[in-house]
Motif scaffolding. Structure first.
Motif, PDB file in Angstrom:
ATOM      1  N   PHE A 132       0.856  -1.181   0.000  1.00 59.18           N
ATOM      2  CA  PHE A 132       0.000   0.000   0.000  1.00 59.18           C
ATOM      3  C   PHE A 132       0.897   1.238   0.000  1.00 59.18           C
ATOM      4  N   LEU A 133       0.651   2.140  -0.956  1.00 60.65           N
ATOM      5  CA  LEU A 133       1.548   3.263  -1.188  1.00 60.65           C
ATOM      6  C   LEU A 133       0.790   4.578  -1.300  1.00 60.65           C
ATOM      7  N   GLY A 134       1.503   5.672  -0.986  1.00 62.40           N
ATOM      8  CA  GLY A 134       0.942   7.003  -1.166  1.00 62.40           C
ATOM      9  C   GLY A 134       1.658   8.026  -0.309  1.00 62.40           C
ATOM     10  N   GLY A 135       2.082   9.129  -0.918  1.00 58.74           N
ATOM     11  CA  GLY A 135       2.648  10.238  -0.167  1.00 58.74           C
ATOM     12  C   GLY A 135       4.051  10.026   0.357  1.00 58.74           C
ATOM     13  N   TYR A 136       4.732   9.008  -0.121  1.00 59.47           N
ATOM     14  CA  TYR A 136       6.103   8.725   0.320  1.00 59.47           C
ATOM     15  C   TYR A 136       6.874   8.195  -0.878  1.00 59.47           C
ATOM     16  N   ALA A 149      -2.449   5.494  -3.639  1.00 61.32           N
ATOM     17  CA  ALA A 149      -3.263   6.695  -3.454  1.00 61.32           C
ATOM     18  C   ALA A 149      -2.424   7.929  -3.752  1.00 61.32           C
ATOM     19  N   ALA A 150      -3.027   8.897  -4.429  1.00 58.01           N
ATOM     20  CA  ALA A 150      -2.349  10.154  -4.744  1.00 58.01           C
ATOM     21  C   ALA A 150      -3.056  11.294  -4.025  1.00 58.01           C
ATOM     22  N   GLY A 151      -2.903  12.519  -4.546  1.00 59.88           N
ATOM     23  CA  GLY A 151      -3.564  13.671  -3.959  1.00 59.88           C
ATOM     24  C   GLY A 151      -3.046  14.054  -2.591  1.00 59.88           C
ATOM     25  N   VAL A 177       2.408  18.090  -9.683  1.00 59.64           N
ATOM     26  CA  VAL A 177       3.253  17.688 -10.812  1.00 59.64           C
ATOM     27  C   VAL A 177       4.261  16.635 -10.383  1.00 59.64           C
ATOM     28  N   ASN A 178       4.930  16.872  -9.265  1.00 55.78           N
ATOM     29  CA  ASN A 178       5.930  15.914  -8.796  1.00 55.78           C
ATOM     30  C   ASN A 178       5.298  14.608  -8.338  1.00 55.78           C
ATOM     31  N   GLU A 179       4.120  14.697  -7.729  1.00 54.38           N
ATOM     32  CA  GLU A 179       3.443  13.483  -7.273  1.00 54.38           C
ATOM     33  C   GLU A 179       3.083  12.594  -8.460  1.00 54.38           C
ATOM     34  N   ALA A 180       2.453  13.197  -9.469  1.00 58.30           N
ATOM     35  CA  ALA A 180       2.119  12.433 -10.674  1.00 58.30           C
ATOM     36  C   ALA A 180       3.385  11.942 -11.368  1.00 58.30           C
ATOM     37  N   GLY A 181       4.393  12.798 -11.412  1.00 63.08           N
ATOM     38  CA  GLY A 181       5.634  12.436 -12.096  1.00 63.08           C
ATOM     39  C   GLY A 181       6.343  11.258 -11.463  1.00 63.08           C
ATOM     40  N   LEU A 194      -2.328   3.309 -17.190  1.00 62.77           N
ATOM     41  CA  LEU A 194      -2.993   4.335 -16.393  1.00 62.77           C
ATOM     42  C   LEU A 194      -2.038   5.498 -16.137  1.00 62.77           C
ATOM     43  N   SER A 195      -2.594   6.614 -15.657  1.00 60.83           N
ATOM     44  CA  SER A 195      -1.764   7.783 -15.390  1.00 60.83           C
ATOM     45  C   SER A 195      -2.473   8.699 -14.406  1.00 60.83           C
ATOM     46  N   PHE A 196      -1.681   9.413 -13.594  1.00 58.34           N
ATOM     47  CA  PHE A 196      -2.213  10.477 -12.754  1.00 58.34           C
ATOM     48  C   PHE A 196      -2.100  11.805 -13.499  1.00 58.34           C
ATOM     49  N   ALA A 197      -3.120  12.645 -13.402  1.00 61.82           N
ATOM     50  CA  ALA A 197      -3.056  13.990 -13.961  1.00 61.82           C
ATOM     51  C   ALA A 197      -2.085  14.830 -13.127  1.00 61.82           C
ATOM     52  N   PRO A 198      -1.347  15.751 -13.755  1.00 59.57           N
ATOM     53  CA  PRO A 198      -0.346  16.550 -13.034  1.00 59.57           C
ATOM     54  C   PRO A 198      -0.925  17.781 -12.346  1.00 59.57           C
ATOM     55  N   SER A 199      -2.192  17.718 -11.971  1.00 62.98           N
ATOM     56  CA  SER A 199      -2.820  18.814 -11.232  1.00 62.98           C
ATOM     57  C   SER A 199      -3.888  18.216 -10.326  1.00 62.98           C
ATOM     58  N   TYR A 200      -4.204  18.916  -9.249  1.00 64.67           N
ATOM     59  CA  TYR A 200      -5.231  18.436  -8.334  1.00 64.67           C
ATOM     60  C   TYR A 200      -6.610  18.855  -8.842  1.00 64.67           C
TER      61      TYR A 200
END
Length: 243
Positions: free
Chosen positions: A106-110, A132-134, A141-145, A156-162
């Protein structure tokens, strides 16, 4: 008899093949204590995700993060009450050697000491990942990147904006991870984009305001092995009829 044995052996190998799975959440608040208090269905959602990963059995899970979205007490209690082993730790490098000790990561924010290439291989080898993102860590940008090299490998992909979407979101997907779940909480996540809409193995399941909020991926079954097994069984049957 040899052909029949080979056919059934091939089918057995295919049946034993572990299908790696990914659950992607645009936001981390869902499984936090705040998420639980706003939308109690978070408990059912967490149980469903765990069950989907393990096929209904007990699992050994690692939350490799220090982010509150995966480290709060309510989530740990949910996993323990469902019969799973739940470990929260960022000790060591998250490489294939470490990941292979767990049924799901489980991943997110690290982002420290995570080997993305090994994470991809882990899923391809039958491992499971909840991402999990956001989180706001490093900015959108860095989170998605950071996560997109992993997600892109699975369409799949995360958008580079909230996305600015917050509150309790209605859930209307029939997917097993949402069984008995009517709403889940979130607060400003990275929307999820399906890069391969024609691919049945990856799918965005829940949308709000045209933005993808939850998605899944499942490694396809080894169809070639199944086809070979069925073909061999057919040949064996034909030979027996001719004898």
């Amino acid at each position: 008899m040899r052909l029949i044995g080979l056919a059934f052996g091939t089918l057995l190998i295919a049946g034993m093949f572990a299908q790696g799975k990914i659950v992607v959440n645009n936001d981390e608040w869902t499984l936090s204590s705040t998420g639980y208090s706003h939308a109690p269905d978070a408990d059912r959602f967490a149980r469903n995700v765990a069950s989907w990963f393990t096929g209904g059995g007990s699992g050994n899970f690692l939350a490799y993060t220090n982010n509150f979205g995966l480290t709060d007490t309510q989530l740990a209690n949910t996993m323990a009450n469902a019969g799973h082993t739940w470990t929260v730790s960022t000790a060591g490098t998250l490489n294939l050697s470490l990941m292979q000790n767990y049924d799901a990561i489980f991943l997110g924010g690290y982002y420290t000491n995570i080997v993305i290439a090994d994470l991809i291989q882990y899923v391809q080898n039958g491992g499971n990942v909840y991402l999990a993102a956001g989180t706001g860590v490093g900015g959108a940008v860095n989170e998605a990147g950071f996560w997109n090299p992993f997600l892109n490998a699975f369409g799949l992909s995360f958008a580079p904006s909230y996305n600015g979407i917050g509150g309790n979101i209605p859930i209307n997907s029939p997917h097993p991870i949402f069984a008995g779940v009517s709403q889940l909480y979130q607060n400003n996540g990275n929307s999820i984009i399906d890069l391969q809409p024609a691919n049945p193995n990856n799918e965005v399941l829940v949308f709000s305001q045209g933005q993808g909020l939850y998605a899944v991926y499942i490694v396809p079954e080894p169809a070639s092995l199944l086809a070979l097994g069925v073909g061999l069984a057919g040949v064996a049957g034909l030979r027996r009829r001719r004898q």
